[in-house]
Scaffold this active site. Structure first.
Site, PDB file in Angstrom:
ATOM      1  N   HIS A 125      32.942  31.258  46.941  1.00  0.00           N
ATOM      2  CA  HIS A 125      33.933  31.760  45.920  1.00  0.00           C
ATOM      3  C   HIS A 125      34.701  30.749  45.604  1.00  0.00           C
ATOM      4  CE1 HIS A 125      37.329  34.395  45.198  1.00  0.00           C
ATOM      5  NE2 HIS A 125      36.260  35.408  44.936  1.00  0.00           N
ATOM      6  N   ASP A 202      34.232  31.715  55.962  1.00  0.00           N
ATOM      7  CA  ASP A 202      35.011  32.481  54.893  1.00  0.00           C
ATOM      8  C   ASP A 202      34.072  34.048  55.184  1.00  0.00           C
ATOM      9  OD1 ASP A 202      35.710  34.222  52.828  1.00  0.00           O
ATOM     10  OD2 ASP A 202      35.205  32.803  51.104  1.00  0.00           O
ATOM     11  N   GLN A 205      33.268  38.675  52.931  1.00  0.00           N
ATOM     12  CA  GLN A 205      32.433  39.727  52.706  1.00  0.00           C
ATOM     13  C   GLN A 205      31.628  40.035  54.023  1.00  0.00           C
ATOM     14  OE1 GLN A 205      32.031  40.993  49.683  1.00  0.00           O
ATOM     15  NE2 GLN A 205      33.383  39.918  48.382  1.00  0.00           N
ATOM     16  N   LYS A 228      38.787  44.350  51.524  1.00  0.00           N
ATOM     17  CA  LYS A 228      37.500  44.499  51.823  1.00  0.00           C
ATOM     18  C   LYS A 228      36.900  45.170  52.594  1.00  0.00           C
ATOM     19  CE  LYS A 228      37.217  40.295  48.894  1.00  0.00           C
ATOM     20  NZ  LYS A 228      36.884  40.677  47.578  1.00  0.00           N
ATOM     21  N   CYS A 366      34.184  35.149  40.466  1.00  0.00           N
ATOM     22  CA  CYS A 366      34.723  34.218  40.819  1.00  0.00           C
ATOM     23  C   CYS A 366      33.764  33.185  41.637  1.00  0.00           C
ATOM     24  CB  CYS A 366      35.692  34.483  41.997  1.00  0.00           C
ATOM     25  SG  CYS A 366      37.240  35.524  41.198  1.00  0.00           S
TER      26      CYS A 366
HETATM   27  N1  PLP Z   1      35.885  34.640  49.523  1.00  0.00           N
HETATM   28  C1  PLP Z   1      35.172  35.541  49.344  1.00  0.00           C
HETATM   29  C2  PLP Z   1      33.489  35.268  49.664  1.00  0.00           C
HETATM   30  C3  PLP Z   1      35.419  36.668  48.559  1.00  0.00           C
HETATM   31  O1  PLP Z   1      34.283  37.479  48.014  1.00  0.00           O
HETATM   32  C4  PLP Z   1      36.736  36.935  48.188  1.00  0.00           C
HETATM   33  C5  PLP Z   1      36.876  37.898  46.832  1.00  0.00           C
HETATM   34  O2  PLP Z   1      36.210  38.293  46.429  1.00  0.00           O
HETATM   35  C6  PLP Z   1      37.709  36.070  48.587  1.00  0.00           C
HETATM   36  C7  PLP Z   1      37.284  34.755  49.412  1.00  0.00           C
HETATM   37  C8  PLP Z   1      39.060  35.883  48.204  1.00  0.00           C
HETATM   38  O3  PLP Z   1      39.565  36.970  48.793  1.00  0.00           O
HETATM   39  P1  PLP Z   1      40.968  37.613  48.407  1.00  0.00           P
HETATM   40  O4  PLP Z   1      41.279  37.726  47.030  1.00  0.00           O
HETATM   41  O5  PLP Z   1      41.153  38.950  49.113  1.00  0.00           O
HETATM   42  O6  PLP Z   1      42.020  36.823  48.946  1.00  0.00           O
END
Ligand code: PLP
Length: 408
Positions: A125, A202, A205, A228, A366
């Site tokens: 992401h 990370d 998800q 999430k 993203c």
């Molecule tokens: N990493 C992953 C794999 C994501 O799917 C997301 C959000 O879609 C993020 C990071 C960023 O999360 P946040 O915007 O909640 O900080």
């Protein structure tokens, strides 16, 4: 596995699922972007503001102490949820994005020097790309990307080849938000640790789909977002090993992260407060605690089994549409299906599905580099949670045929 009756009861916990969109039942298949909130979480947040809204820490009055106790109780719930060794290793942040920025700006800044390398994968992401890109550019270091294959699996043999003496940090997603690939994260951690390199996971998800045990994984950092995980937006957490947190400078500075301040010198607070400057999202933290309790009452193993079944059902259902191509066919996948439908633009598909009451996400999710890897600009993404049903997938399937008919 969760029975239809249990799913019916679970759906009653989520008031928003009763909403009608253009007079049609609301089919929410955008769970990878954010999940809906159960009533108990909404009530918990509202109860904070209605009955004990107060700033935390340092307050001697009754409500401040109550708010502090609930905030710290939530930290304990997160600690147990990921099986961190101590509460000091759980830092509340605004989410995965802020957590990765925190790590890059503090740990990354300490560790990465000119000529060094930071390793990520092609599956990331933007939140796990841009902070490292900026760090590398500031340090004259290099961002190295582990490639993926045509199914969307990370090429582990390339990961092994790309690790060198120059590699100072590895940061990798557990589950891809745009393809659904579940990385063999324990195997990756072990490969990286053989070279004594710290690794960041990370888990934005994954914490909502799979049981996570940071001690068993032995990851150095792990980040996640509350929204999430059936909790409010604007709250999340970062896990890090205590020894690393001890060695890191603070990220943001000001109130709450100090023990004492004089004009000549400031003494930083103990962990975890050293990394929580200013008034935090108290209600959000309390909400995350409640959301974790809620999903644990259902059972993460049950959730995993049911969502796996839904993914299989949806994959089979969408495969029947011969004009549809699924993007991302990794060996292990979580509840995400990205697809393209003939040459119809995903935004048109999303708009038409919306008219049928079906909410999906369209675009690059993203993860622009993934789109480029598959020579496309965008996909339509349906992503599932344990409150979704086979019937809702049938509605999606039917609506896609309608889209095809209109664009024929
Ligand atoms: N990493 C992953 C794999 C994501 O799917 C997301 C959000 O879609 C993020 C990071 C960023 O999360 P946040 O915007 O909640 O900080």
């Amino acid at each position: 596995m969760l029975s239809p009756q249990q799913i019916k009861e679970i759906r009653n916990d989520f008031p928003i699922l009763k909403t009608k969109i253009y007079g049609k039942p609301f089919v929410y298949l955008d769970n990878a972007a954010t999940t809906q909130k159960p009533k108990c979480v909404i009530d918990e947040v509202s109860n904070f503001y209605a009955n004990y809204n107060s700033n935390i820490h340092r307050g001697v009055h009754f409500l401040s102490q109550r708010a502090t106790a609930k905030y710290e109780e939530a930290r304990g719930i997160v600690q147990k949820f990921i099986n961190a060794k101590s509460f000091e290793e759980v830092i509340f942040t605004r989410g995965a994005t802020e957590s990765i920025n925190l790590i890059a700006a503090t740990f990354g800044d300490m560790r990465v020097k000119e000529g060094d390398e930071v390793l990520i994968s092609h599956l990331e992401h933007h939140a796990n790309i841009v902070p490292w890109q900026i760090l590398c550019s500031r340090k004259k270091a290099k961002l190295v990307v582990v490639p993926i294959d045509n199914n969307g699996d990370v090429k582990l043999e390339e990961l092994v080849k790309l690790i060198s003496d120059r590699t100072k940090i590895v940061s990798i997603t557990h589950i891809s938000n745009s393809l659904g690939t579940i990385n063999p994260i324990k195997q990756i951690i072990d490969i990286v640790h053989k070279h004594n390199i710290p690794i960041i996971i990370d888990a934005a998800q994954s914490v909502q789909h799979l049981k996570i045990d940071v001690q068993e994984l032995d990851c150095d950092f792990l980040v996640a977002s509350g929204h999430k995980l059936y909790a409010p937006t604007g709250i999340g957490f970062m896990y890090a090993k205590k020894s690393l947190l001890d060695s890191m400078p603070p990220y943001q500075t000001g109130g709450d992260m100090i023990l004492s301040v004089a004009f000549t010198k400031t003494i930083f607070n103990d962990l975890p407060y050293k990394f929580e400057a200013g008034t935090p999202d108290i209600a959000g933290a309390i909400g995350i605690g409640k959301a974790i309790n809620y999903i644990q009452d259902i059972g993460l193993d049950e959730i995993y089994e049911y969502e796996k079944h839904l993914l299989e059902y949806a994959t089979e259902s969408l495969k029947k549409i011969k004009q549809l191509k699924i993007v991302g066919t990794a060996k292990e996948k979580a509840s995400v299906i990205s697809f393209i439908l003939n040459s119809i633009h995903p935004h048109d598909i999303g708009t038409m599905l919306d008219m049928e009451g079906v909410a999906v996400r369209t675009g690059h999710h993203c993860s622009e580099p993934i789109m480029r890897r598959f020579s496309i600009d965008a996909t339509t993404r349906a992503s599932f949670a344990f409150y979704n049903t086979e019937e809702e997938i049938d509605v999606l399937n039917k609506a896609l045929y309608k889209v095809l008919k209109l664009f024929a």
